[in-house]
Write an enzyme that holds these catalytic residues in place. Structure first.
Site, short mmCIF file in Angstrom:
data_model
loop_
_atom_site.label_atom_id
_atom_site.label_comp_id
_atom_site.label_asym_id
_atom_site.label_seq_id
_atom_site.Cartn_x
_atom_site.Cartn_y
_atom_site.Cartn_z
N GLY A 31 0.78 -1.23 0.00
CA GLY A 31 0.00 0.00 0.00
C GLY A 31 0.81 1.28 0.00
O GLY A 31 0.31 2.33 0.39
N LYS A 32 2.05 1.23 -0.47
CA LYS A 32 2.89 2.44 -0.49
C LYS A 32 2.30 3.50 -1.42
O LYS A 32 2.18 4.68 -1.04
CB LYS A 32 4.32 2.08 -0.94
N THR A 33 1.94 3.09 -2.62
CA THR A 33 1.38 4.05 -3.58
C THR A 33 0.06 4.61 -3.08
O THR A 33 -0.21 5.82 -3.20
CB THR A 33 1.19 3.39 -4.95
N ALA A 34 -0.77 3.75 -2.51
CA ALA A 34 -2.07 4.20 -2.00
C ALA A 34 -1.88 5.24 -0.91
O ALA A 34 -2.59 6.27 -0.87
CB ALA A 34 -2.86 3.01 -1.45
N GLU B 133 5.59 4.19 -12.79
CA GLU B 133 5.07 2.84 -12.93
C GLU B 133 3.70 2.81 -13.59
O GLU B 133 3.46 2.02 -14.50
CB GLU B 133 4.98 2.18 -11.55
N ARG C 64 -7.28 5.43 -9.32
CA ARG C 64 -7.06 5.05 -7.92
C ARG C 64 -7.48 6.17 -6.98
O ARG C 64 -8.05 5.93 -5.91
CB ARG C 64 -5.59 4.70 -7.70
#
Length: 346
Positions: free
Chosen positions: A213-216, A238, A247
């Protein structure tokens, strides 16, 4: 219209003054070394002489006229240094080494001007070649000039009293506006309690195993910062812009991502939530660049270009640092370390 030929920027007098000052007062060599590299000298003889005296100083050998001439004589290549008579005359041309720092700066400035000329020629050649797009040409030009400017950015010692004064004023300002968040709120209460908000010049790295969940988390923080009226720039190495925005829409609308991927959305709940989320995100000062494989120079250049028309820019997100390209001649670990240093210097 014929172009008027111009001489290459250089100052032979300043170069001789620096070398002569080093011979007169070797104790000032470290001061010169903070400003100059061998390639900053225009004449190859001056470059070689500077390298020789620097290496002698590093080895702890005396850097005096007699010692330097002796080393050159033993090498049998006096012509590469301009000749023994020329080297001996350098100390005579400088009455004092007192202004050696000034002359070193002159040599450095002329060297930077030469690099600018070389960069301008390469930009002209690339543009005339007609093989690159306009966007690539602009990025190359910005990157070239930016790299030249960065080569001469150096810090220096600061007295404690100066820093104490600055920090005391900052602490007073914090006290006048006391609260849990002294920077820019992340929108996450517990995180704000730990960080007191996002602070200027902070480099924060979100580290975890894949699919944790880093990007989130980064997108949630970016959205919350933008909702607070601050500009946000996102480099997505990415995912595409569309994937990133989807998202953010799903998160803002609190709709299940699987329902969006399959199109199985309820008319009475999911669609109204998505429409409302789209209206909110539409107004946010968020800017996305999804060019893959960018290096640190391109990222910094684009961030500066974005900041100019959007002074409210307060946060830059890079997703993710492991996908940034770097010097192929070094290890991947060194590439990431170099990117991290570059991001910290933004």
């Amino acid at each position: 219209m014929e172009s008027v030929p111009r001489s290459v920027p250089h100052s032979p007098e300043a170069e001789r003054a620096v070398l002569g000052g080093m011979l007169l007062d070797p104790a000032r060599i470290p001061l010169v070394q903070e400003t100059l590299k061998a390639e900053d000298f225009y004449r190859s003889a001056h470059q070689k002489l500077y390298e020789l005296m620097s290496s002698m100083h590093l080895a702890g050998d005396p850097v005096e006229l007699v010692a330097v001439v002796e080393v050159i004589s033993r090498g049998g290549k006096a012509d590469e240094y301009g000749g023994l008579a020329y080297v001996a005359s350098l100390a005579d041309e400088v009455p004092s080494s007192e202004n050696i720092g000034y002359y070193a700066r002159l040599v450095s400035e002329r060297a930077t001007e030469r690099r600018l000329l070389e960069g301008a020629r390469s930009i002209i050649d690339m543009t005339a070649g007609g093989e690159r797009s306009l966007r690539e040409l602009i990025e190359y030009a910005e990157s070239t000039v930016y790299q030249i400017g960065q080569q001469k950015q150096t810090g220096d010692w600061r007295q404690m009293s100066e820093v104490v004064d600055e920090e005391f004023i900052r602490i007073q300002q914090l006290a006048n506006n006391s609260g849990d968040v002294t920077g820019i709120s992340t929108g996450l209460v517990d995180l704000d309690k730990i960080l007191a908000g996002l602070q200027r010049t902070d480099l924060i790295i979100l580290a975890a195993r894949p699919a944790m969940g880093k990007t989130a988390l980064a997108l949630n923080i970016a959205r919350n910062v933008a909702l607070g009226g601050h500009g946000v720039g996102i480099f997505s190495l990415e995912m595409s812009c569309g994937q990133l925005v989807t998202r953010m829409l799903v998160s803002q609308a609190r709709v299940h991502a699987g329902s969006v991927r399959t199109g199985m959305l309820s008319r009475d709940k999911d669609w109204p939530a998505l429409v409302d989320a789209a209206e909110k995100l539409y107004q946010l000062p968020v800017f996305i660049d999804d060019t893959p494989g960018q290096n640190i120079t391109a990222v910094r250049s684009k961030a500066r270009r974005l900041k100019s028309p959007h002074p409210e820019l307060a946060l830059v997100v890079v997703d993710y640092i492991g996908l940034m390209s770097g010097d192929p001649g070094v290890s991947r670990q060194e590439q990431v370390a170099s990117a991290s240093r570059g991001l910290k210097g933004m």
